[in-house]
Each structure stands twice: as C-alpha cells, then as structure tokens.
Design an enzyme around this catalytic site. Structure first.
Site, PDB file in Angstrom:
ATOM      1  N   ASP A  19      -5.400   6.147   2.378  1.00  0.00           N
ATOM      2  CA  ASP A  19      -5.538   4.802   1.828  1.00  0.00           C
ATOM      3  C   ASP A  19      -6.972   4.288   2.051  1.00  0.00           C
ATOM      4  OD1 ASP A  19      -3.449   2.290   1.166  1.00  0.00           O
ATOM      5  OD2 ASP A  19      -5.368   1.684   2.040  1.00  0.00           O
ATOM      6  N   HIS A  37       0.834  -1.203   0.000  1.00  0.00           N
ATOM      7  CA  HIS A  37       0.000   0.000   0.000  1.00  0.00           C
ATOM      8  C   HIS A  37       0.869   1.254   0.000  1.00  0.00           C
ATOM      9  CE1 HIS A  37      -4.079  -1.711   1.286  1.00  0.00           C
ATOM     10  NE2 HIS A  37      -3.282  -2.758   1.183  1.00  0.00           N
TER      11      HIS A  37
END
Ligand code: UDP
Length: 467
Positions: free
Chosen positions: A120, A20
């Site tokens: 995110d 990520h």
C-alpha cells in the site's frame, strides 16, 4: 545441477484500514489468478479480514507478524478504523517497525526467494526494504490519481498558509494538470497536522517520499476517468509509471467488503424492489466517518422534508432525532441500516439512482460502476479532492455539502437534494450512466484496465526465478 524454474514469489502488504484493505484484497485476488506465488502480510487481528480472499484463492500464503507495540497507541489496536484521525500518523509510523521482522523473513526465504513487493502507498518504508534486498517494489494506491498526486505534492513541497488561522487559505498545485487550488481546510489532516522537526511527522513524510522511488504505482482507477492525469503520468511530480487497473472487481461480488453485514442483501433488495428506477437515494459516509449529531439531525430532518425515498447506512454510533426511525418506517419512505450495509448490492439495484456520499474512493468507484449520480459531502482525507473532481472534471456528481463542522439548514439541504434528484434524466444522470458503461468496457476482456493489469503482471513474469 539442473535448475528448477518456479513462479515469482511476490509479497503483498496491505495497509490496515477498511478503505485500503478492501481494494488491495480485490487486487490480490486478481494476482492469484496468474502464475505467481503470493504471500500476504498482516498483523494478527487483521487475519479475519483475509477470509473472503483466502477462501477464493487458497494458494495465497499468509505471514502474520505481531503488531509493533507503540506507547502512544491503545494496546490491541491494529486497524485504523479503531483510532481517531489524530492518531493516524502514529499508526502509520508504528507499522514501519515491521521493517526488521519483514527483512529477516525475506532473507529466510532461500527455497522461495522473494522477487518483488507490492505494498500500500501508506507503507512507503517498504521501498528501502525492497532496495536493501535488491528487489523491485510497486506501490498500490487505493485513491484516484489526483488524490494520490495531491497528497504526494503536499508532502514533497510542504506548502504553508501565510496566516496560520486562515482555514480558507488557498493552496495551489501548479504541477498537476488543471492546476487545482484547494482551501487549507480541504487538505488531508495527515498533511495539516504535519509539524516540521517532529519525529513522527518527518517519518511519515519520508515514508510517502519513498513512493517516488518505487517501480511505479498500481492505481484503482481507469483511463476513461483519470485520463487527464494518466496521459502524462504526472512526470512533473515524479511518478515513474501508473498502471490504471480499476475498478477492481470485488472478490465475492461485493457481498461482504470487509465488514460483518448487519442486514442481508436480499432483505434490502426486497425493500428496494417496489420503487421506480433511479428514484431512491442511498446514503453512506463510509467505514470511518460518523456524522456529528447536529449534522445527522439536520440530514434526518431534510430527508423527511424532501419526501425522497432513501436507504441510509450509518455507523452504529450515529445519533438520530427522537422518533425519526418510527416515522420513516411508518410511511415506508426510508430504510435505515445501522452497522455494515451491503453497499455494492444496494448501488447496483435499479431503484437506486443517487448516492449521498463522503466520496471515499471505493464508494466513488462503486457508484461509477453502477452508473449512479453522486451527491457529494466530503469529510476528510482525499474526499474533498475527489468530490471536486467528480463535480467539475468528470461531471458525474452534484455538490450537497462539505465538512463535519458547518451544519446546513434543513430546508437548504432538503432543497439541494430534491433539486438534484429532479435533474433526473438530464445531463448529469446521462453522464453517470455513460460512465457506468465505460467502467464495464474498461474491465472487460481487452479493455483498458484489463490490459493494464496484464501489463502489470508481465512485470512480475520478467522476474521468474531459477533456484
Ligand atoms: N462499505 C460497505 N458497507 C458499509 C460501509 C462501507 O460495504 O456499511 C464499503 C464500501 O462499499 C466501500 C468501503 O467500505 O467499499 C468504504 O471505502 P471508501 O473508500 O468509500 O471510504 P472509507 O471507509 O475509506 O472512508
């Protein structure tokens, strides 16, 4: 009093997992090239991961907030790479306790008021936080659009299997273009481990549902690849807008990608130089997965049997059969890299034509950029969805194996790999190369991803503040 105009102040919040954080930092680097004031938020032990970004973009400020302690997580763990998948939900949940310290910090920014949050998509709790202070929040997805859609559809609909022991129970997704169907075992563990009424499960679910309320998704993908899902941005699923800005260019040309290199790129390049174009298979299962010993043994034997040339990047803890490394080194057929490999450089070498991959989305994009064909071996998370998409929709991959429990026979695996590689020059290889050209087009000036990125930045420039 005369008002003073200043660039919008955006806070950027990555999710602390290699897969990520790598694209998130690439994205942050792109934003730093615009007239924006940026603050990136991490917990202390993830600060070193910011070094490549901060050395290129020193104007980005950092905010380090203590990791919220949790009685269920080992002390000191602040990155999901140090946790088993079974703790993933707890980890996501623990991070949501950054809500209050972040809220206080945002409120304290009277000189430089925060205009927006980009966080995110595993940090959906930042959506109500943004709402509380009256600013927009954009979700950043490090997955493809299909993977993002499947995850959100699962958590919204909570589809169940009729027989709780049937791992092959089909779960369908009628609201997604193409109405894909996946077996229960192919769904992410994050969903399979969901338990109705369990506080952590419910909190994690709610966190993802908040993403629907965001001002939109920024996705590390590109139109030529994900067109079918982007043309109608999954309205039936409820996504507002998706900006397809990828593949995001690696900050430092892909040299470090978040790990400490265990071998220099030049050493691997030198080793690869002696092979013909497209003749080498690169093997990696990403930053999280470790091949179980039985599978590693069979893969090693299959590689020996197949006669293929290969570079195999593996986690330190991978178990190899006795004598394998010496035999391979003696015949100069393979290179083994234990630890962190210079993956982007390897995939870009002309000798590498094939990539046996777990289909993590970053690896997928790196392979597509390099025009390399993928041999798919999905293990977890969105990887099964990605693998099917690459084989059946994009046509740039060949299935090799799947999952971490079933063990292939060595001759079976050797044949699968050898047969695929001897397809050289035929359709799948041409399509992969064509996709590489489309990537180059998308990210070049005026290309689709270039334009989407510009469009996204416009959203911020609209927020320019007067203090
Ligand atoms: N990576 C790398 N060297 C390694 C292993 C991984 O550079 O030895 C990078 C890889 O290039 C990719 C990322 O780590 O950018 C892995 O992300 P991906 O989404 O492929 O898989 P995950 O690690 O999240 O399962």
């Amino acid at each position: 009093m005369e008002k003073h105009r200043q660039p919008p102040h955006i806070i950027l919040i990555p999710f602390p997992a290699q897969g990520h954080i790598i694209p998130f930092l690439d994205f942050s680097h792109h934003l730093a090239l615009q007239n924006l004031s940026l603050t990136i938020v991490v917990t202390p032990s993830n600060l070193p991961l910011l070094s490549p970004l901060l050395s290129k973009s020193p104007s980005i400020q950092t905010l380090s907030l203590p990791f919220p302690s949790s009685p269920h997580l080992p002390p000191g763990v602040e990155n999901s790479k140090d946790l088993p998948p079974s703790s993933f939900g707890l980890f996501i949940h623990a991070l949501s306790n950054l809500y209050s310290p972040l809220l206080s910090w945002i409120r304290s920014q009277t000189d430089r008021p925060v205009s927006a949050i980009v966080s995110d998509f595993f940090l959906g709790w930042t959506q109500p936080l943004a709402k509380e202070v009256g600013i927009p929040r954009f979700a950043f997805s490090s997955s493809g659009v299909l993977g993002t859609a499947v995850l959100h559809s699962l958590l919204r609909r909570l589809p169940q299997r009729l027989d709780s022991t049937d791992d092959s129970y089909p779960i369908s997704f009628p609201e997604i273009p193409g109405s894909p169907v996946y077996f229960w075992r192919q769904l992410t563990f994050l969903y399979r481990s969901y338990m109705e009424g369990d506080p952590v499960s419910e909190a994690v679910r709610q966190s993802f549902l908040w993403n629907f309320e965001s001002s939109g998704f920024v996705s590390n993908t590109f139109k030529a690849l994900d067109r079918v899902y982007l043309e109608k941005p999954l309205e039936d699923l409820g996504f507002r807008k998706i900006w397809a800005v990828g593949p995001l260019t690696p900050i430092d040309g892909g040299i470090s990608r978040g790990g400490v290199m265990s071998v220099s790129a030049s050493e691997v390049m030198l080793w690869l130089d002696r092979f013909d174009e497209g003749s080498v298979v690169y093997i990696s299962f990403g930053s999280q997965a470790v091949l179980p010993p039985m599978q590693a043994t069979v893969l090693a034997a299959a590689l020996e049997k197949s006669g293929l040339h290969f570079v195999w990047a593996m986690r330190d803890s991978t178990t190899l059969p006795e004598g394998f490394e010496e035999r391979i080194a003696n015949v100069k057929r393979g290179m083994i890299i234990k630890g962190w490999a210079p993956q982007v450089a390897i995939l870009s070498h002309h000798a590498v034509g094939w990539f046996l991959t777990h289909c993590g989305w970053n690896s997928v994009l790196e392979a597509l950029t390099a025009g390399v064909v993928m041999l798919t071996w999905p293990m977890a998370a969105d990887q099964f969805v990605n693998a099917r998409f690459l084989v059946e929709v994009a046509g740039v991959a060949v299935p090799a194996w799947e999952g971490s429990s079933e063990v292939p026979r060595e001759d079976e695996l050797a044949n699968i790999m050898k047969e695929a590689v001897t397809l050289k020059g035929t359709e799948v290889r041409n399509r992969a190369k064509e996709m590489g050209r489309k990537v180059a087009e998308a990210v070049s000036e005026g290309g689709s991803s270039y334009q989407e990125l510009e469009g996204f930045v416009q959203e911020f420039l609209k927020l320019e503040v007067n203090v």
